[in-house]
Write a protein that holds these residues in place. Structure first.
Motif, PDB file in Angstrom:
ATOM      1  N   MET A  98    -121.887  14.713 -14.204  1.00 35.64           N
ATOM      2  CA  MET A  98    -120.839  15.418 -13.477  1.00 35.64           C
ATOM      3  C   MET A  98    -121.091  15.444 -11.975  1.00 35.64           C
ATOM      4  SD  MET A  98    -117.876  16.542 -14.102  1.00 35.64           S
ATOM      5  CE  MET A  98    -117.888  16.741 -15.888  1.00 35.64           C
ATOM      6  N   HIS A  99    -122.351  15.412 -11.566  1.00 32.00           N
ATOM      7  CA  HIS A  99    -122.636  15.348 -10.132  1.00 32.00           C
ATOM      8  C   HIS A  99    -122.045  14.068  -9.543  1.00 32.00           C
ATOM      9  CE1 HIS A  99    -124.619  15.207  -6.268  1.00 32.00           C
ATOM     10  NE2 HIS A  99    -125.163  14.050  -6.588  1.00 32.00           N
ATOM     11  N   PRO A 139    -112.421  18.908 -13.193  1.00 37.32           N
ATOM     12  CA  PRO A 139    -113.336  18.823 -12.047  1.00 37.32           C
ATOM     13  C   PRO A 139    -112.812  17.959 -10.897  1.00 37.32           C
ATOM     14  CG  PRO A 139    -114.485  18.387 -14.109  1.00 37.32           C
ATOM     15  CD  PRO A 139    -113.030  18.346 -14.406  1.00 37.32           C
ATOM     16  N   VAL A 140    -111.920  16.995 -11.181  1.00 41.10           N
ATOM     17  CA  VAL A 140    -111.511  16.054 -10.131  1.00 41.10           C
ATOM     18  C   VAL A 140    -109.998  15.900 -10.025  1.00 41.10           C
ATOM     19  CG1 VAL A 140    -111.575  13.646  -9.368  1.00 41.10           C
ATOM     20  CG2 VAL A 140    -113.656  14.732 -10.197  1.00 41.10           C
ATOM     21  N   HIS A 191    -108.158  17.020  -6.647  1.00 41.79           N
ATOM     22  CA  HIS A 191    -108.277  15.897  -5.725  1.00 41.79           C
ATOM     23  C   HIS A 191    -107.065  14.966  -5.786  1.00 41.79           C
ATOM     24  CE1 HIS A 191    -110.343  12.989  -3.211  1.00 41.79           C
ATOM     25  NE2 HIS A 191    -110.280  12.065  -4.148  1.00 41.79           N
ATOM     26  N   TYR A 201    -115.568  11.056  -6.104  1.00 42.71           N
ATOM     27  CA  TYR A 201    -114.149  11.128  -5.759  1.00 42.71           C
ATOM     28  C   TYR A 201    -113.919  11.856  -4.443  1.00 42.71           C
ATOM     29  CZ  TYR A 201    -112.657   9.408 -10.351  1.00 42.71           C
ATOM     30  OH  TYR A 201    -112.425   8.630 -11.456  1.00 42.71           O
ATOM     31  N   HIS A 202    -114.522  13.005  -4.295  1.00 42.32           N
ATOM     32  CA  HIS A 202    -114.236  13.804  -3.104  1.00 42.32           C
ATOM     33  C   HIS A 202    -114.880  13.237  -1.841  1.00 42.32           C
ATOM     34  CE1 HIS A 202    -113.339  16.773  -6.321  1.00 42.32           C
ATOM     35  NE2 HIS A 202    -112.386  17.108  -5.484  1.00 42.32           N
ATOM     36  N   VAL A 261    -117.995  14.323  -9.522  1.00 39.45           N
ATOM     37  CA  VAL A 261    -117.408  15.178  -8.489  1.00 39.45           C
ATOM     38  C   VAL A 261    -117.706  14.634  -7.090  1.00 39.45           C
ATOM     39  CG1 VAL A 261    -117.447  17.498  -7.475  1.00 39.45           C
ATOM     40  CG2 VAL A 261    -117.461  17.211  -9.968  1.00 39.45           C
ATOM     41  N   ARG A 262    -118.926  14.210  -6.873  1.00 42.85           N
ATOM     42  CA  ARG A 262    -119.316  13.695  -5.559  1.00 42.85           C
ATOM     43  C   ARG A 262    -118.532  12.439  -5.197  1.00 42.85           C
ATOM     44  NH1 ARG A 262    -122.422  14.468  -0.692  1.00 42.85           N
ATOM     45  NH2 ARG A 262    -122.748  12.363   0.118  1.00 42.85           N
ATOM     46  N   ARG A 321    -112.827  14.292 -16.765  1.00 41.39           N
ATOM     47  CA  ARG A 321    -112.724  14.321 -15.308  1.00 41.39           C
ATOM     48  C   ARG A 321    -111.535  15.138 -14.820  1.00 41.39           C
ATOM     49  NH1 ARG A 321    -115.320  10.051 -16.987  1.00 41.39           N
ATOM     50  NH2 ARG A 321    -116.846   8.991 -15.661  1.00 41.39           N
ATOM     51  N   ASN A 349    -115.978  23.894  -7.377  1.00 36.47           N
ATOM     52  CA  ASN A 349    -115.417  23.716  -8.726  1.00 36.47           C
ATOM     53  C   ASN A 349    -115.756  24.869  -9.672  1.00 36.47           C
ATOM     54  OD1 ASN A 349    -113.874  21.435  -8.445  1.00 36.47           O
ATOM     55  ND2 ASN A 349    -115.424  20.015  -9.196  1.00 36.47           N
ATOM     56  N   VAL A 353    -116.789  18.485  -0.456  1.00 41.19           N
ATOM     57  CA  VAL A 353    -116.944  18.472  -1.913  1.00 41.19           C
ATOM     58  C   VAL A 353    -116.796  19.903  -2.413  1.00 41.19           C
ATOM     59  CG1 VAL A 353    -118.454  17.890  -3.841  1.00 41.19           C
ATOM     60  CG2 VAL A 353    -118.468  16.466  -1.770  1.00 41.19           C
TER      61      VAL A 353
END
Length: 329
Positions: free
Chosen positions: A289-290, A251-252, A256, A296-297, A293-294, A248, A312, A309
């Protein structure tokens, strides 16, 4: 993200004013154990028997703590014995939901509930506390066995071995003290450190979290320069507890949660190590991964108030890792 107070749902974010801007994680409250014969575990927890199709796992694909349990369910051959429900990636005013309008979100396949907090109140109608995943549920007694991921993976590691015949041990007795030491540093500064950085509401709280985080990443990079895995040539729970944070990170957490001194891909050994673990049989299928990422953001309005979102970078976790030539000193 809210919590239950005497069984009633309340939409309430973490209170960082009382902690000088620091994020403090709540302790898990359900701490029972599955053991082969189901005998009494201790004075403070019940023992549950290891039986096929008796237990159900509630998870979020976005959550690193829940992700641990999905990995161990795969590694230990438990997919045919322990069923799973996955929540929706968006965690809004009602907390985790069982809405199904996102790929991988299954709904509550046991009871058809709309919200995860209903699982908690089904176990204890007066429950007070955060509603977290994973939730390990006993279908026979209709109660929560555990909501502590570190303990669930240890149950999965050995409790069902007599049922599955899978005796691979990720918590070997001779290494347990060393594993605990490594786990503790990684948990405090990295697994939880990304949250302490990202949810900090003062500069001091952020600084106190983010510098130790990158000190630990540097320590891990050096450790993995000679060791194939954290404990040498033996793959243990310490590696899997670390993996769910590393997968993670770029990507996050890098963007974020403002953990942006370096990316994971800037650490050659850590990056190759992450790819090796990702490529092990059954593991890639646990990574959505969808959802990651979705969730957290979109869910953390205090961190990302417009819920944008990001696109990335494209990251190839299937790229050859070249870790087979590492030699344990």
């Amino acid at each position: 993200m809210g919590l239950l107070v005497d069984g009633k749902w309340t939409d309430q974010w973490f209170d960082t004013k009382s902690t000088n801007g620091k994020f403090v994680r709540s302790a898990s409250q359900f701490r029972n154990w599955i053991i082969p014969d189901g005998s009494v575990w201790s004075d403070n927890s019940k023992g549950f028997p290891a039986k096929s199709d008796r237990y159900h796992l509630y998870v979020s694909y976005a959550c690193p703590w829940a992700h641990r349990t999905l990995i161990f369910r795969e590694l230990k051959g438990l997919t045919e014995h322990i069923s799973v429900s996955a929540v929706h990636p968006d965690m809004m005013t009602d907390g985790w939901t069982f809405h199904t309008d996102s790929y991988g979100a299954s709904g509550d396949t046991l009871y058809g509930h709309e919200f995860a907090h209903q699982i908690y109140t089904k176990a204890d109608q007066n429950y007070s506390g955060r509603v977290t995943v994973p939730i390990l549920w006993d279908k026979q007694q209709e109660t929560i066995v555990s909501n502590e991921s570190a303990e669930i993976i240890r149950m999965f590691n050995s409790a069902f071995d007599g049922l599955t015949g899978n005796t691979t041990d990720y918590w070997p007795a001779p290494m347990r003290d060393d594993i605990e030491d490594v786990n503790q540093r990684i948990y405090d500064t990295l697994n939880n450190g990304v949250y302490k950085s990202g949810f900090a509401t003062t500069q001091g709280a952020y600084d106190a979290a983010v510098y130790p985080l990158f000190d630990t990443l540097g320590w891990l990079e050096e450790r993995l320069s000679t060791n194939r895995y954290l404990m040498g040539d033996t793959l243990t729970e310490a590696d899997w507890r670390l993996f769910t944070t590393l997968i993670r990170f770029d990507p996050v957490y890098h963007l974020h949660f403002k953990c942006n001194r370096k990316r994971l891909t800037d650490y050659p050994n850590l990056w190759a190590y992450t790819r090796e673990l990702y490529q092990m049989p059954g593991v890639a299928g646990t990574v959505n991964m969808h959802h990651i990422v979705r969730h957290y953001h979109y869910s953390h309005e205090t961190v990302n108030p417009y819920r944008i979102v990001p696109i990335n970078p494209v990251i190839d976790y299937g790229e050859p890792h070249g870790r087979g030539d590492r030699v344990t000193p």
